[in-house]
Design a protein around this motif. Structure first.
Motif, PDB file in Angstrom:
ATOM      1  N   ALA A  44       4.445  -6.383   0.544  1.00  0.00           N
ATOM      2  CA  ALA A  44       6.061  -6.399  -0.693  1.00  0.00           C
ATOM      3  C   ALA A  44       5.808  -5.603  -1.742  1.00  0.00           C
ATOM      4  O   ALA A  44       6.369  -4.931  -2.306  1.00  0.00           O
ATOM      5  N   LEU A  45       4.429  -6.438  -1.903  1.00  0.00           N
ATOM      6  CA  LEU A  45       4.133  -5.694  -3.050  1.00  0.00           C
ATOM      7  C   LEU A  45       3.580  -3.986  -3.031  1.00  0.00           C
ATOM      8  O   LEU A  45       4.189  -3.050  -4.262  1.00  0.00           O
ATOM      9  N   TRP A  46       3.521  -3.771  -2.455  1.00  0.00           N
ATOM     10  CA  TRP A  46       3.419  -2.097  -2.116  1.00  0.00           C
ATOM     11  C   TRP A  46       4.418  -1.014  -2.045  1.00  0.00           C
ATOM     12  O   TRP A  46       4.420   0.026  -2.928  1.00  0.00           O
ATOM     13  N   GLU A  47       5.424  -1.639  -1.145  1.00  0.00           N
ATOM     14  CA  GLU A  47       6.711  -1.280  -1.130  1.00  0.00           C
ATOM     15  C   GLU A  47       7.135  -0.847  -2.537  1.00  0.00           C
ATOM     16  O   GLU A  47       8.443   0.157  -3.296  1.00  0.00           O
ATOM     17  N   ARG A  48       7.440  -2.431  -3.197  1.00  0.00           N
ATOM     18  CA  ARG A  48       7.948  -2.599  -4.862  1.00  0.00           C
ATOM     19  C   ARG A  48       7.080  -1.580  -5.673  1.00  0.00           C
ATOM     20  O   ARG A  48       7.529  -0.835  -6.536  1.00  0.00           O
ATOM     21  N   GLY A  49       6.320  -1.048  -5.264  1.00  0.00           N
ATOM     22  CA  GLY A  49       5.423  -0.306  -6.201  1.00  0.00           C
ATOM     23  C   GLY A  49       5.459   1.135  -5.941  1.00  0.00           C
ATOM     24  O   GLY A  49       5.841   1.695  -6.496  1.00  0.00           O
ATOM     25  N   GLU A  50       5.762   1.081  -4.888  1.00  0.00           N
ATOM     26  CA  GLU A  50       6.347   2.583  -4.301  1.00  0.00           C
ATOM     27  C   GLU A  50       7.684   3.409  -4.576  1.00  0.00           C
ATOM     28  O   GLU A  50       8.564   4.094  -5.629  1.00  0.00           O
ATOM     29  N   ALA A  51       9.101   1.662  -4.802  1.00  0.00           N
ATOM     30  CA  ALA A  51      10.216   2.209  -5.794  1.00  0.00           C
ATOM     31  C   ALA A  51      10.076   2.160  -7.137  1.00  0.00           C
ATOM     32  O   ALA A  51      10.460   2.917  -7.738  1.00  0.00           O
ATOM     33  N   LEU A  52       8.773   1.298  -7.648  1.00  0.00           N
ATOM     34  CA  LEU A  52       9.079   2.021  -9.042  1.00  0.00           C
ATOM     35  C   LEU A  52       8.000   3.096  -9.401  1.00  0.00           C
ATOM     36  O   LEU A  52       8.670   3.593 -10.719  1.00  0.00           O
ATOM     37  N   ALA A  53       7.098   3.188  -8.709  1.00  0.00           N
ATOM     38  CA  ALA A  53       6.959   5.321  -9.227  1.00  0.00           C
ATOM     39  C   ALA A  53       7.312   6.007  -9.289  1.00  0.00           C
ATOM     40  O   ALA A  53       7.878   6.971  -9.923  1.00  0.00           O
ATOM     41  N   VAL A  54       8.365   6.240  -7.969  1.00  0.00           N
ATOM     42  CA  VAL A  54       9.789   6.915  -8.207  1.00  0.00           C
ATOM     43  C   VAL A  54      10.967   6.839  -9.469  1.00  0.00           C
ATOM     44  O   VAL A  54      11.423   8.304  -9.725  1.00  0.00           O
ATOM     45  N   ILE A  55      10.849   5.791  -9.655  1.00  0.00           N
ATOM     46  CA  ILE A  55      11.545   5.451 -10.586  1.00  0.00           C
ATOM     47  C   ILE A  55      10.923   6.338 -11.974  1.00  0.00           C
ATOM     48  O   ILE A  55      11.504   6.504 -12.466  1.00  0.00           O
ATOM     49  N   ALA A  57       2.493  -1.815 -13.372  1.00  0.00           N
ATOM     50  CA  ALA A  57       0.496  -1.769 -13.514  1.00  0.00           C
ATOM     51  C   ALA A  57       0.557  -2.973 -13.262  1.00  0.00           C
ATOM     52  O   ALA A  57      -0.726  -3.302 -12.339  1.00  0.00           O
ATOM     53  N   SER A  58       1.186  -4.039 -13.394  1.00  0.00           N
ATOM     54  CA  SER A  58       1.734  -5.506 -13.103  1.00  0.00           C
ATOM     55  C   SER A  58       1.150  -5.348 -11.558  1.00  0.00           C
ATOM     56  O   SER A  58       0.161  -5.883 -10.615  1.00  0.00           O
ATOM     57  N   VAL A  59       2.331  -4.351 -10.988  1.00  0.00           N
ATOM     58  CA  VAL A  59       1.730  -4.477  -9.692  1.00  0.00           C
ATOM     59  C   VAL A  59       0.334  -4.247  -8.419  1.00  0.00           C
ATOM     60  O   VAL A  59      -0.113  -5.035  -7.670  1.00  0.00           O
ATOM     61  N   VAL A  60      -0.382  -2.833  -9.382  1.00  0.00           N
ATOM     62  CA  VAL A  60      -1.518  -2.500  -8.855  1.00  0.00           C
ATOM     63  C   VAL A  60      -2.632  -3.444  -8.895  1.00  0.00           C
ATOM     64  O   VAL A  60      -3.186  -3.495  -8.687  1.00  0.00           O
TER      65      VAL A  60
END
Length: 73
Positions: A41-52, A23-26
């Motif tokens: 970098a934020l987008w990639e982090r968001g993608e990784a968090l969405a997978v988790i 949510a913070s990344v978004v």
């Protein structure tokens, strides 16, 4: 090397932790004002968090289905 030994610190995040960080990344992406590199970098982090988060939800769904099946048996 097993999947368990390859798991990094992100894999130890609880669903709630991963969801809050996502949510913070978004919010940061929606606010704009970041460089292209930082946005990527934020987008990639968001993608990784969405997978988790999805893994947690899939695991919860599997547990519910298993509990339902054991009650009907």
């Amino acid at each position: 090397m097993t999947e368990q030994t390859k798991a990094g610190p992100d894999e130890r995040l609880s669903y709630e932790q991963a969801r809050a960080e996502l949510a913070s990344v978004v919010e940061r992406l929606e606010a704009g004002g970041t460089s292209l590199e930082e946005s990527l970098a934020l987008w990639e982090r968001g993608e990784a968090l969405a997978v988790i988060c999805q893994r947690w939800l899939d695991g919860a769904r599997a547990r519910i289905e298993a509990a339902r099946e054991s009650q009907t048996s």
